[in-house]
Design an enzyme around this catalytic site. Sequence first.
Site, PDB file in Angstrom:
ATOM      1  N   GLY A  33     -14.203   5.598  23.858  1.00  0.00           N
ATOM      2  CA  GLY A  33     -14.857   6.717  23.170  1.00  0.00           C
ATOM      3  C   GLY A  33     -14.114   7.920  23.366  1.00  0.00           C
ATOM      4  N   CYS A  34     -14.612   9.041  23.185  1.00  0.00           N
ATOM      5  CA  CYS A  34     -13.791  10.282  23.085  1.00  0.00           C
ATOM      6  C   CYS A  34     -12.952  10.661  24.059  1.00  0.00           C
ATOM      7  CB  CYS A  34     -15.011  11.454  22.747  1.00  0.00           C
ATOM      8  SG  CYS A  34     -13.982  13.110  22.705  1.00  0.00           S
ATOM      9  N   PHE A  35     -11.706  10.724  23.729  1.00  0.00           N
ATOM     10  CA  PHE A  35     -10.681  10.997  24.676  1.00  0.00           C
ATOM     11  C   PHE A  35     -10.869  12.143  25.757  1.00  0.00           C
ATOM     12  CE2 PHE A  35      -7.470  11.405  20.845  1.00  0.00           C
ATOM     13  CZ  PHE A  35      -7.982  12.639  20.421  1.00  0.00           C
ATOM     14  N   TRP A  36     -11.627  13.332  25.068  1.00  0.00           N
ATOM     15  CA  TRP A  36     -11.828  14.323  25.973  1.00  0.00           C
ATOM     16  C   TRP A  36     -12.501  13.970  27.109  1.00  0.00           C
ATOM     17  CZ3 TRP A  36     -14.590  17.717  21.589  1.00  0.00           C
ATOM     18  CH2 TRP A  36     -13.611  18.031  20.517  1.00  0.00           C
TER      19      TRP A  36
END
Length: 199
Positions: A33-36
């Site tokens: 998913g989102c790397f943040w």
Amino acid sequence: MAPAAAEKAVIIPAARVDVPATPGLQTAVLAGGCFWGMEAVFEQVRGVRTVTAGYAGGTAATARYDTVSTETTRHAEAIRITFDPRQVSYATLLRVYFSVAHDPTQVDGQRPDSGPSYRSAIFPQSPEQARVARAYIAQLSGARAFPRPIATRMESGGFYPAEAYHQNFFDRHPDHPYIVMWDKPKVAAFRAAFPTLRR
């Protein structure tokens, strides 16, 4: 869609096999998913030295956010973790990955994001890592640790760091709506579920 504020870690067993600890640092590359949020969780782990947001699975020429977002590059948003295996093992990182960093049963997406760039994938950096990851997926599948089948792919390919504005996004933008809604609950879930792994 269930609110992320209710997010909790999935209680799963430790891996039965692991990569042996060796002197020096090791590297892991994981996509989920989102790397943040992935970056934010693993920056909390004791023994992790650096976490870099980036892209894995495609080519250097297409490793740019605007291009990856077209969902045509084969890249996944990923993180590269540099860690001291004498403080935290590869299999322990995988336990955090499967338990709280993302949902390994979602196919080509992680709430609220959809598309193959948000897929669940492991990019082993050595044959030992590949062996341990496959064994752990088999162990968790056999234990029916999740209500749905594990969708995590084993993949190969280089890792390319993302643009500077994506690095340490959680720390630099704590009030960003996406961070507040999706990533702060994930970090809180890690800290509650793995107190002995916290920095």
